[in-house]
Design a protein around this motif. Structure first.
Motif, PDB file in Angstrom:
ATOM      1  N   ARG A 159      -5.052  -3.021   4.804  1.00 37.61           N
ATOM      2  CA  ARG A 159      -4.885  -2.019   3.763  1.00 37.61           C
ATOM      3  C   ARG A 159      -4.567  -2.675   2.418  1.00 37.61           C
ATOM      4  O   ARG A 159      -3.971  -3.748   2.371  1.00 37.61           O
ATOM      5  CB  ARG A 159      -3.762  -1.046   4.141  1.00 37.61           C
ATOM      6  CG  ARG A 159      -4.077  -0.166   5.351  1.00 37.61           C
ATOM      7  CD  ARG A 159      -2.969   0.846   5.583  1.00 37.61           C
ATOM      8  NE  ARG A 159      -1.752   0.207   6.036  1.00 37.61           N
ATOM      9  CZ  ARG A 159      -1.392   0.085   7.315  1.00 37.61           C
ATOM     10  NH1 ARG A 159      -2.184   0.542   8.270  1.00 37.61           N
ATOM     11  NH2 ARG A 159      -0.267  -0.513   7.649  1.00 37.61           N
ATOM     12  N   TYR A 160      -4.950  -2.001   1.367  1.00 36.39           N
ATOM     13  CA  TYR A 160      -4.774  -2.569   0.025  1.00 36.39           C
ATOM     14  C   TYR A 160      -3.312  -2.789  -0.311  1.00 36.39           C
ATOM     15  O   TYR A 160      -2.968  -3.665  -1.107  1.00 36.39           O
ATOM     16  CB  TYR A 160      -5.409  -1.625  -1.021  1.00 36.39           C
ATOM     17  CG  TYR A 160      -4.605  -0.389  -1.314  1.00 36.39           C
ATOM     18  CD1 TYR A 160      -3.679  -0.354  -2.365  1.00 36.39           C
ATOM     19  CD2 TYR A 160      -4.743   0.767  -0.529  1.00 36.39           C
ATOM     20  CE1 TYR A 160      -2.936   0.778  -2.632  1.00 36.39           C
ATOM     21  CE2 TYR A 160      -3.995   1.892  -0.788  1.00 36.39           C
ATOM     22  CZ  TYR A 160      -3.110   1.897  -1.833  1.00 36.39           C
ATOM     23  OH  TYR A 160      -2.360   3.012  -2.095  1.00 36.39           O
ATOM     24  N   ASN A 161      -2.404  -1.985   0.298  1.00 35.39           N
ATOM     25  CA  ASN A 161      -0.985  -2.076  -0.046  1.00 35.39           C
ATOM     26  C   ASN A 161      -0.176  -2.884   0.955  1.00 35.39           C
ATOM     27  O   ASN A 161       1.048  -2.865   0.926  1.00 35.39           O
ATOM     28  CB  ASN A 161      -0.393  -0.664  -0.171  1.00 35.39           C
ATOM     29  CG  ASN A 161      -0.524   0.130   1.122  1.00 35.39           C
ATOM     30  OD1 ASN A 161      -1.279  -0.245   2.013  1.00 35.39           O
ATOM     31  ND2 ASN A 161       0.198   1.237   1.215  1.00 35.39           N
ATOM     32  N   GLU A 162      -0.838  -3.598   1.856  1.00 35.12           N
ATOM     33  CA  GLU A 162      -0.121  -4.421   2.821  1.00 35.12           C
ATOM     34  C   GLU A 162       0.148  -5.806   2.253  1.00 35.12           C
ATOM     35  O   GLU A 162      -0.553  -6.277   1.355  1.00 35.12           O
ATOM     36  CB  GLU A 162      -0.942  -4.552   4.117  1.00 35.12           C
ATOM     37  CG  GLU A 162      -0.978  -3.277   4.944  1.00 35.12           C
ATOM     38  CD  GLU A 162      -1.765  -3.462   6.228  1.00 35.12           C
ATOM     39  OE1 GLU A 162      -1.201  -3.218   7.308  1.00 35.12           O
ATOM     40  OE2 GLU A 162      -2.942  -3.843   6.144  1.00 35.12           O
ATOM     41  N   ASP A 220       0.875 -11.872   5.548  1.00 27.68           N
ATOM     42  CA  ASP A 220       1.310 -11.495   6.895  1.00 27.68           C
ATOM     43  C   ASP A 220       0.257 -10.669   7.607  1.00 27.68           C
ATOM     44  O   ASP A 220      -0.044 -10.888   8.782  1.00 27.68           O
ATOM     45  CB  ASP A 220       2.618 -10.709   6.831  1.00 27.68           C
ATOM     46  CG  ASP A 220       3.785 -11.570   6.394  1.00 27.68           C
ATOM     47  OD1 ASP A 220       3.623 -12.809   6.404  1.00 27.68           O
ATOM     48  OD2 ASP A 220       4.838 -11.022   6.037  1.00 27.68           O
ATOM     49  N   ASN A 221      -0.316  -9.702   6.900  1.00 27.75           N
ATOM     50  CA  ASN A 221      -1.255  -8.808   7.556  1.00 27.75           C
ATOM     51  C   ASN A 221      -2.629  -9.431   7.722  1.00 27.75           C
ATOM     52  O   ASN A 221      -3.386  -9.018   8.589  1.00 27.75           O
ATOM     53  CB  ASN A 221      -1.344  -7.485   6.797  1.00 27.75           C
ATOM     54  CG  ASN A 221      -0.152  -6.597   7.119  1.00 27.75           C
ATOM     55  OD1 ASN A 221      -0.120  -5.949   8.146  1.00 27.75           O
ATOM     56  ND2 ASN A 221       0.843  -6.608   6.251  1.00 27.75           N
ATOM     57  N   GLN A 253      -0.898  13.476  17.261  1.00 25.44           N
ATOM     58  CA  GLN A 253      -2.054  13.267  16.401  1.00 25.44           C
ATOM     59  C   GLN A 253      -1.611  12.759  15.036  1.00 25.44           C
ATOM     60  O   GLN A 253      -2.284  11.927  14.420  1.00 25.44           O
ATOM     61  CB  GLN A 253      -2.835  14.567  16.249  1.00 25.44           C
ATOM     62  CG  GLN A 253      -4.141  14.419  15.490  1.00 25.44           C
ATOM     63  CD  GLN A 253      -5.124  13.536  16.224  1.00 25.44           C
ATOM     64  OE1 GLN A 253      -5.463  13.792  17.377  1.00 25.44           O
ATOM     65  NE2 GLN A 253      -5.595  12.482  15.585  1.00 25.44           N
ATOM     66  N   GLU A 254      -0.470  13.259  14.586  1.00 24.89           N
ATOM     67  CA  GLU A 254       0.075  12.769  13.329  1.00 24.89           C
ATOM     68  C   GLU A 254       0.473  11.301  13.454  1.00 24.89           C
ATOM     69  O   GLU A 254       0.348  10.528  12.507  1.00 24.89           O
ATOM     70  CB  GLU A 254       1.287  13.605  12.919  1.00 24.89           C
ATOM     71  CG  GLU A 254       0.988  15.084  12.715  1.00 24.89           C
ATOM     72  CD  GLU A 254      -0.072  15.287  11.649  1.00 24.89           C
ATOM     73  OE1 GLU A 254      -0.033  14.567  10.636  1.00 24.89           O
ATOM     74  OE2 GLU A 254      -0.937  16.162  11.825  1.00 24.89           O
ATOM     75  N   ARG A 255       0.939  10.918  14.656  1.00 23.74           N
ATOM     76  CA  ARG A 255       1.301   9.512  14.890  1.00 23.74           C
ATOM     77  C   ARG A 255       0.061   8.634  14.810  1.00 23.74           C
ATOM     78  O   ARG A 255       0.117   7.508  14.306  1.00 23.74           O
ATOM     79  CB  ARG A 255       1.977   9.374  16.255  1.00 23.74           C
ATOM     80  CG  ARG A 255       2.249   7.935  16.674  1.00 23.74           C
ATOM     81  CD  ARG A 255       3.312   7.296  15.789  1.00 23.74           C
ATOM     82  NE  ARG A 255       3.404   5.862  16.024  1.00 23.74           N
ATOM     83  CZ  ARG A 255       4.077   5.292  17.023  1.00 23.74           C
ATOM     84  NH1 ARG A 255       4.724   6.050  17.889  1.00 23.74           N
ATOM     85  NH2 ARG A 255       4.119   3.988  17.141  1.00 23.74           N
ATOM     86  N   VAL A 256      -1.065   9.140  15.326  1.00 21.68           N
ATOM     87  CA  VAL A 256      -2.310   8.378  15.259  1.00 21.68           C
ATOM     88  C   VAL A 256      -2.710   8.161  13.800  1.00 21.68           C
ATOM     89  O   VAL A 256      -3.057   7.053  13.387  1.00 21.68           O
ATOM     90  CB  VAL A 256      -3.432   9.106  16.022  1.00 21.68           C
ATOM     91  CG1 VAL A 256      -4.762   8.376  15.851  1.00 21.68           C
ATOM     92  CG2 VAL A 256      -3.086   9.207  17.501  1.00 21.68           C
ATOM     93  N   ALA A 316      -0.115   3.516   8.085  1.00 18.12           N
ATOM     94  CA  ALA A 316       1.053   2.676   7.826  1.00 18.12           C
ATOM     95  C   ALA A 316       1.496   1.838   9.009  1.00 18.12           C
ATOM     96  O   ALA A 316       2.473   1.098   8.899  1.00 18.12           O
ATOM     97  CB  ALA A 316       2.218   3.554   7.376  1.00 18.12           C
ATOM     98  N   GLY A 317       0.800   1.927  10.148  1.00 22.97           N
ATOM     99  CA  GLY A 317       1.219   1.199  11.340  1.00 22.97           C
ATOM    100  C   GLY A 317       0.785  -0.257  11.337  1.00 22.97           C
ATOM    101  O   GLY A 317       0.128  -0.740  10.414  1.00 22.97           O
ATOM    102  N   LEU A 318       1.153  -0.964  12.424  1.00 26.76           N
ATOM    103  CA  LEU A 318       0.837  -2.382  12.549  1.00 26.76           C
ATOM    104  C   LEU A 318      -0.459  -2.641  13.301  1.00 26.76           C
ATOM    105  O   LEU A 318      -0.968  -3.751  13.271  1.00 26.76           O
ATOM    106  CB  LEU A 318       1.994  -3.104  13.269  1.00 26.76           C
ATOM    107  CG  LEU A 318       3.343  -3.097  12.554  1.00 26.76           C
ATOM    108  CD1 LEU A 318       4.387  -3.804  13.414  1.00 26.76           C
ATOM    109  CD2 LEU A 318       3.246  -3.763  11.188  1.00 26.76           C
TER     110      LEU A 318
END
Length: 228
Positions: free
Chosen positions: A200-203, A207-208, A113-116, A122-124
């Motif tokens: 996300r604002y910090n990406e 690229d994103n 769940q933490e991975r989700v 922070a994931g792709l």
């Protein structure tokens, strides 16, 4: 290395015996090192860096998913973003625990769940196919409207029961029940909804944004296979 006696003529039977006596361990170590190098090179060649990632979050993790078939089909509609000459889509499967029923409740699965959460933070992945129980925690967040894009433009023709709206009435997720694309590859669709996160604002914006655009293609492709 000190050698005794006359060195036999090269490549004769006597020479091979002589060679093995004096260079056995050199040969073994050299061959082992060569095999490691070959393995490492082939392993790197086999690893493909994904251009787009789709996260699938469910309580069940059957063995008969045809994930590679779905990845191959989705890769046909995406671009080569990383310039490696391959169009690659990764279907990221995340098994979570159902705390209401007790299904899959274990330390390992609960940690998923933490991975989700990390995948959102922070994931792709931009496209998420999730169980309905996972959605309220996202949609009810203060930043839910910024995190998840509006799917209003895709909602036409769907029964209201197949849509998940936020408190403002904006559609944030659409049911995958009966989706012919997913079911073609034996991927469960009951109680599964598709949603998509924003950039996300910090990406890295360039690229994103490209990854987001490719994710949007996949979102539209998958939704188009749903029954209205």
């Amino acid at each position: 290395m000190e050698k005794y006696g006359e060195v036999p003529k090269m490549f004769t039977p006597a020479w091979w015996g002589y060679f093995w006596d004096y260079y056995k361990w050199h040969t073994i170590i050299g061959v082992a090192a060569l095999l490691l190098i070959v393995f490492a090179v082939s392993n790197c060649a086999a690893n493909v860096s994904p251009d787009v990632t789709v996260a699938y979050v469910n309580y069940i993790y059957p063995a008969d998913y045809d994930v590679s078939g779905l990845e191959d089909e989705l890769s046909l509609i995406t671009e080569d973003l990383n310039g490696d000459g391959k169009h690659a889509v990764t279907f990221l499967r995340l098994l979570v625990a159902d705390l209401e029923t007790g299904k899959n409740v274990s330390a390992n699965v609960s940690s998923m769940q933490e991975r989700v959460s990390a995948e959102f933070a922070a994931g792709l992945s931009h496209v998420f196919i999730m169980t309905q129980k996972q959605l309220p925690n996202l949609i009810s967040r203060d930043d839910g409207a910024e995190m998840l894009i509006s799917l209003d433009e895709y909602a036409a023709g769907f029964d209201e029961g197949m849509l998940v709206r936020d408190n403002e009435g904006v559609v944030r997720a659409i049911s995958m029940k009966g989706n012919t694309l997913l079911e073609k590859y034996n991927i469960p669709t009951d109680d599964m909804f598709i949603t998509m996160r924003n950039v996300r604002y910090n990406e890295n914006k360039q690229d994103n944004q490209q990854r987001y655009d490719e994710g949007r293609k996949i979102l539209e492709y998958i939704i188009s296979a749903s029954s209205k």
